[in-house]
Design a protein around this motif. Structure first.
Motif, PDB file in Angstrom:
ATOM      1  N   ALA A  32       0.811  -1.213   0.000  1.00 35.55           N
ATOM      2  CA  ALA A  32       0.000   0.000   0.000  1.00 35.55           C
ATOM      3  C   ALA A  32       0.846   1.266   0.000  1.00 35.55           C
ATOM      4  O   ALA A  32       0.340   2.355  -0.301  1.00 35.55           O
ATOM      5  N   ASP A  33       2.133   1.128   0.307  1.00 36.18           N
ATOM      6  CA  ASP A  33       3.038   2.275   0.356  1.00 36.18           C
ATOM      7  C   ASP A  33       3.851   2.442  -0.935  1.00 36.18           C
ATOM      8  O   ASP A  33       4.741   3.288  -0.992  1.00 36.18           O
ATOM      9  N   CYS A  34       3.552   1.638  -1.946  1.00 32.45           N
ATOM     10  CA  CYS A  34       4.372   1.620  -3.163  1.00 32.45           C
ATOM     11  C   CYS A  34       3.764   2.442  -4.301  1.00 32.45           C
ATOM     12  O   CYS A  34       2.549   2.525  -4.464  1.00 32.45           O
ATOM     13  N   VAL A  35       4.676   3.004  -5.095  1.00 35.55           N
ATOM     14  CA  VAL A  35       4.328   3.647  -6.361  1.00 35.55           C
ATOM     15  C   VAL A  35       5.181   2.976  -7.432  1.00 35.55           C
ATOM     16  O   VAL A  35       6.401   2.888  -7.292  1.00 35.55           O
ATOM     17  N   ALA A  36       4.553   2.474  -8.494  1.00 33.18           N
ATOM     18  CA  ALA A  36       5.282   1.781  -9.561  1.00 33.18           C
ATOM     19  C   ALA A  36       5.279   2.624 -10.831  1.00 33.18           C
ATOM     20  O   ALA A  36       4.271   3.248 -11.176  1.00 33.18           O
ATOM     21  N   TYR A  37       6.414   2.622 -11.520  1.00 33.20           N
ATOM     22  CA  TYR A  37       6.566   3.331 -12.784  1.00 33.20           C
ATOM     23  C   TYR A  37       7.025   2.308 -13.829  1.00 33.20           C
ATOM     24  O   TYR A  37       8.057   1.647 -13.642  1.00 33.20           O
ATOM     25  N   GLY A  38       6.276   2.161 -14.919  1.00 32.00           N
ATOM     26  CA  GLY A  38       6.645   1.172 -15.929  1.00 32.00           C
ATOM     27  C   GLY A  38       5.975   1.450 -17.252  1.00 32.00           C
ATOM     28  O   GLY A  38       5.209   2.408 -17.398  1.00 32.00           O
ATOM     29  N   ASP A  39       6.262   0.571 -18.228  1.00 33.26           N
ATOM     30  CA  ASP A  39       5.786   0.867 -19.579  1.00 33.26           C
ATOM     31  C   ASP A  39       5.184  -0.316 -20.323  1.00 33.26           C
ATOM     32  O   ASP A  39       4.589  -0.109 -21.386  1.00 33.26           O
ATOM     33  N   SER A  40       5.329  -1.542 -19.824  1.00 35.94           N
ATOM     34  CA  SER A  40       4.979  -2.661 -20.696  1.00 35.94           C
ATOM     35  C   SER A  40       4.522  -3.893 -19.925  1.00 35.94           C
ATOM     36  O   SER A  40       4.314  -3.852 -18.712  1.00 35.94           O
TER      37      SER A  40
END
Length: 210
Positions: free
Chosen positions: A156-164
């Protein structure tokens, strides 16, 4: 609130390219790696199979070529600044990528708290790559959970950055995600979407909303 920001590498921090492509460019095997990339994207190669084939292409790879590939890659602007801001807030940032660890781990010098890539033999290669050490989409979730445990955080404390496609499983288990120059695998499930070449702008998608 303390958070953990999780960044993909290929196509996310590197704009329109990947570690494998940049390494292959140094060796003059762009066409061959392009064929492998297409087969992987279309599901004809598993991550371990891709790595075995790539290792064969890179049999003559040197540390100098890895360094050149890293330095010449088309990185998004503002990576160091974003990670410095994250750490100044008392938060954490990490990179999790299917790409070779010997490439991914260079980002520790840019300010990442952790950098996890696939396990490859040391350069120059003296033994073949072990497919068991190659990460997949599920491994990104496992590593995220391990990092959460290390830092006393939860999903719940995570932020994810991605593309695929390789980011989809991680996007599905965290509450906040940013699709960065993304394809259809994650653009429809992300909290926010960013198209451009500056990580500071992608980061603002989250920070402006608290």
């Amino acid at each position: 609130m303390t958070r953990l920001h999780l960044f993909d590498l290929d196509g996310t921090l590197i704009h329109g390219s990947a570690a494998a492509v940049e390494i292959s460019r140094q060796l003059g095997v762009e066409r061959e790696i392009g064929e492998l990339e297409r087969d992987f994207a279309q599901g004809r190669l598993l991550p371990g199979d891709f790595a075995v084939r790539a290792c064969e292409l890179w049999s003559g790879l040197t540390e100098a070529q890895v360094a050149a590939a890293f330095e010449q890659a088309p990185w998004l602007a503002g990576i160091r600044e974003v990670w410095a801001d994250i750490r100044a807030r008392g938060e954490r940032c990490a990179v999790i990528s299917l790409s070779p660890g010997f490439f991914v781990e260079r980002l520790l010098d840019w300010g990442a708290d952790a950098a996890h890539g696939s396990r490859w033999p040391s350069v120059p290669f003296r033994e073949p790559v072990d497919p068991a050490g190659i990460l997949n989409a599920a491994a990104k979730v496992r590593i995220a959970d391990e990092l959460c445990a290390r830092y006393g955080l939860g999903r719940a404390d995570c932020v994810a950055y991605g593309d695929s496609m390789s980011d989809a499983e991680l996007f599905a288990v965290v509450p906040t995600s940013v699709a960065v120059n993304a394809d259809h695998h994650v653009s429809g499930i992300a909290s926010y979407a960013y198209t451009g070449r500056d990580l500071r702008e992608a980061y603002e998608c989250v920070e402006k909303r608290g």
